[in-house]
Every structure is written in structure tokens, then in C-alpha cells.
Write an enzyme that holds these catalytic residues in place. Structure first.
Site, PDB file in Angstrom:
ATOM      1  N   ARG A   1      84.872  49.778  25.330  1.00 27.98           N
ATOM      2  CA  ARG A   1      86.048  50.639  25.366  1.00 27.98           C
ATOM      3  C   ARG A   1      86.669  50.660  23.983  1.00 27.98           C
ATOM      4  NH1 ARG A   1      90.908  49.626  29.586  1.00 27.98           N
ATOM      5  NH2 ARG A   1      91.412  48.068  28.037  1.00 27.98           N
TER       6      ARG A   1
ATOM      7  N   ASP B   1      85.607  38.510  26.807  1.00 27.03           N
ATOM      8  CA  ASP B   1      86.048  37.395  25.965  1.00 27.03           C
ATOM      9  C   ASP B   1      86.167  36.108  26.780  1.00 27.03           C
ATOM     10  OD1 ASP B   1      86.127  38.982  23.746  1.00 27.03           O
ATOM     11  OD2 ASP B   1      88.298  39.279  23.767  1.00 27.03           O
TER      12      ASP B   1
ATOM     13  N   ASP C   1      90.831  39.789  28.983  1.00 29.80           N
ATOM     14  CA  ASP C   1      89.596  40.484  28.594  1.00 29.80           C
ATOM     15  C   ASP C   1      88.409  39.736  29.198  1.00 29.80           C
ATOM     16  OD1 ASP C   1      87.177  41.080  27.013  1.00 29.80           O
ATOM     17  OD2 ASP C   1      88.552  42.319  25.840  1.00 29.80           O
TER      18      ASP C   1
ATOM     19  N   THR D   1      91.283  54.796  21.390  1.00 27.82           N
ATOM     20  CA  THR D   1      91.276  55.935  22.328  1.00 27.82           C
ATOM     21  C   THR D   1      91.210  55.480  23.785  1.00 27.82           C
ATOM     22  OG1 THR D   1      88.872  56.085  22.395  1.00 27.82           O
ATOM     23  CG2 THR D   1      89.986  57.281  20.612  1.00 27.82           C
TER      24      THR D   1
HETATM   25  C1  PRP Z   1      85.765  45.943  29.796  1.00 25.04           C
HETATM   26  C2  PRP Z   1      85.195  45.811  31.193  1.00 25.04           C
HETATM   27  C3  PRP Z   1      84.863  47.226  31.524  1.00 25.04           C
HETATM   28  C4  PRP Z   1      85.932  48.021  30.825  1.00 25.04           C
HETATM   29  C5  PRP Z   1      86.933  48.472  31.849  1.00 25.04           C
HETATM   30  O1  PRP Z   1      84.738  46.061  28.881  1.00 25.04           O
HETATM   31  O2  PRP Z   1      84.131  44.924  31.271  1.00 25.04           O
HETATM   32  O3  PRP Z   1      83.570  47.624  31.076  1.00 25.04           O
HETATM   33  O4  PRP Z   1      86.550  47.128  29.887  1.00 25.04           O
HETATM   34  O5  PRP Z   1      87.847  49.327  31.297  1.00 25.04           O
HETATM   35  P1  PRP Z   1      87.982  50.858  31.743  1.00 25.04           P
HETATM   36  O6  PRP Z   1      87.961  50.878  33.243  1.00 25.04           O
HETATM   37  O7  PRP Z   1      89.322  51.241  31.184  1.00 25.04           O
HETATM   38  O8  PRP Z   1      86.864  51.624  31.132  1.00 25.04           O
HETATM   39  P2  PRP Z   1      84.974  46.076  27.286  1.00 25.04           P
HETATM   40  O9  PRP Z   1      85.141  47.472  26.812  1.00 25.04           O
HETATM   41  O10 PRP Z   1      86.108  45.127  26.970  1.00 25.04           O
HETATM   42  O11 PRP Z   1      83.596  45.576  26.729  1.00 25.04           O
HETATM   43  P3  PRP Z   1      82.860  44.135  26.861  1.00 25.04           P
HETATM   44  O12 PRP Z   1      82.378  44.013  28.275  1.00 25.04           O
HETATM   45  O13 PRP Z   1      81.744  44.272  25.910  1.00 25.04           O
HETATM   46  O14 PRP Z   1      83.832  43.068  26.493  1.00 25.04           O
HETATM   47  N1  URA Z   2      88.915  45.264  30.323  1.00 29.17           N
HETATM   48  C1  URA Z   2      89.144  43.942  30.520  1.00 29.17           C
HETATM   49  O1  URA Z   2      88.280  43.103  30.200  1.00 29.17           O
HETATM   50  N2  URA Z   2      90.317  43.564  31.054  1.00 29.17           N
HETATM   51  C2  URA Z   2      91.265  44.435  31.421  1.00 29.17           C
HETATM   52  O2  URA Z   2      92.330  44.023  31.935  1.00 29.17           O
HETATM   53  C3  URA Z   2      91.002  45.807  31.221  1.00 29.17           C
HETATM   54  C4  URA Z   2      89.821  46.187  30.675  1.00 29.17           C
END
Ligand code: PRP
Ligand code: URA
Length: 214
Positions: free
Chosen positions: A109, A208, A205, A113
Site C-alpha cells: 500500500r 512489521d 502494521d 496515496t
Molecule cells: C497491509 C496488509 C494488507 C493491506 C491492507 O499490507 O497486509 O495487504 O495493508 O490495506 P488496504 O485494505 O487498505 O489495502 P502492506 O501494504 O502494509 O504491505 P506488507 O504486507 O508488505 O507489509
Molecule cells: N495494514 C496494516 O498492516 N494494518 C492496518 O491497520 C492497516 C493496513
């Protein structure tokens, strides 16, 4: 399991799930315990999410006689993980259903944006014939799950369920708006998003917390 009237939203309702969710939500929980607890919880979530699996009859012989039993239909279902946090759920799902193929869609994400950006895709063959269980711990705005489902639909997949740990009302509305036929299985339905689109109260997150980054 709590279900809405349309049976498209399923919320895990089990004391062990509530207990494990409180461990995951706690900011003091270290990464190694977060990963282990997520794996345990993914088993509880996998049971109801796998209820949709198709079966086919098979003739087998028990030590006493022959019978018609039920086996997973061919080709096997596919667990699709939205990288990277999805792998935390996919591990448990594939432990309980080792016959399933595994696919990966890399999405992150964009911090400014809040839109999902695709960077990787690896899926098995015959996707159009497979049932798909799409997994990602967090359903926040719903952008990532919606993009993943569109990718799968473009490959001809028509039987998809989405499983997550924590869903925000905004994400559920967005996903059901874009793909009303896709059932959502979640371990928790939270209150709302904050102004950075993090889920409240949430667990932070997910990627993380799983990998100890950030
Ligand atoms: C997180 C999570 C989802 C997304 C959800 O991923 O694992 O994929 O955010 O958010 P949304 O519903 O608003 O799209 P992230 O983008 O943090 O990537 P990562 O899994 O690589 O940490
Ligand atoms: N992605 C995450 O990992 N946590 C949130 O709360 C939202 C998006």
C-alpha cells in the site's frame, strides 16, 4: 461463527480466537510470539473458511470393506497469499490443507496515496478450475483485497473466499461493493480507520509485527 443476514460476512466467535486476538493486538507482544499466535489463530479461521471446499466421490477400501468416500476435488484448491503479511495466515491454512496449491500476489500500500501497488505474481496453472482462498491479515480500505480479486477474476477464477484477521467496516463495504459474491471470513470486526487508514483498535502494521521490521 457470527454471520450477517446475507451470509457474506463471517466473524469468528470462539473464546480461543478472542484470547489469541488479544495477544496479537498487544503492542508488547514480541515478533516471535506474534508469529506463533498468528499461526495458531489461522487454524481456527481456516476451519470455517474451508467449508466451501468442493468434494468428489472416491472408492476406497478400509481394512473391512470397500466404500465410497469423499476427497478434495481435482484440481486442488489454491491458497493465495497477499504478500507479505498474507504469508502469516497462509502458513497455517496450508498446514491444515497441505493438498492445496499456494499462490502469491505481491502488493504493497503506497503510504501517500493509500492505493495498492502490484510488484509480484506467482500462481499455479489451471487457476480457472480452482477454488481460491485469498488470505491477508488486514482488510483496511479494501484496496489490496479488491485488486487481488480482480487479478484472480482476470485469470478466470470464479470461486473465491477472502479470509483476514481484522476487518474495518470501510474495507468490508468496499470489498462487498466491488465483489459482492466473495464471502469474507474474519477473526475480528473493528471500529474504523484512522486518517492514515490504519485499523482502530487494530494491531498495527501486520507485516512489521510478523517480521519485526518497521
Ligand atoms: C497491509 C496488509 C494488507 C493491506 C491492507 O499490507 O497486509 O495487504 O495493508 O490495506 P488496504 O485494505 O487498505 O489495502 P502492506 O501494504 O502494509 O504491505 P506488507 O504486507 O508488505 O507489509
Ligand atoms: N495494514 C496494516 O498492516 N494494518 C492496518 O491497520 C492497516 C493496513
Amino acid at each position: 461463527m457470527l454471520r450477517d443476514s446475507s451470509h457474506k460476512l463471517h466473524i469468528l466467535d470462539h473464546p480461543l480466537a478472542a484470547h489469541k486476538m488479544s495477544i496479537l493486538r498487544d503492542a508488547q507482544t514480541p515478533s516471535h510470539r506474534f508469529r506463533r499466535t498468528l499461526n495458531e489463530l489461522s487454524w481456527l479461521l481456516a476451519f470455517p473458511a474451508f467449508e466451501m471446499l468442493r468434494l468428489a466421490p472416491v472408492e476406497i477400501t478400509t481394512p473391512l470393506e470397500t466404500m465410497t468416500a469423499q476427497t478434495l476435488s481435482d484440481p486442488a484448491p489454491c491458497i493465495v497469499s497477499i504478500l507479505r503479511a498474507g504469508n502469516g495466515l497462509a502458513d497455517g491454512f496450508s498446514q491444515i490443507c497441505p493438498e492445496a496449491s499456494l499462490g502469491h500476489l505481491g502488493l504493497y500500500r503506497d503510504h501517500d496515496t493509500l492505493q495498492p501497488v502490484s510488484y509480484y505474481s506467482s500462481l499455479p496453472d489451471r487457476m480457472d478450475k480452482r477454488q481460491v482462498i485469498l488470505v491477508d491479515p488486514m482488510l483496511a480500505t479494501g484496496g489490496s483485497a479488491t485488486m487481488a480479486i480482480e487479478t484472480l477474476r482476470n485469470m478466470g477464477v470464479d470461486d473465491i473466499v477472502f479470509a483476514c484477521l481484522v476487518a474495518a467496516p470501510e474495507g468490508i463495504s468496499a470489498l462487498h461493493g466491488a465483489h459482492p459474491e466473495v464471502p469474507i471470513f474474519t477473526a475480528a470486526l473493528d471500529r474504523e480507520l484512522n486518517d492514515q487508514a490504519y485499523i482502530l483498535p487494530g494491531l498495527g502494521d501486520a507485516g512489521d509485527r510478523i517480521y519485526g521490521t518497521g
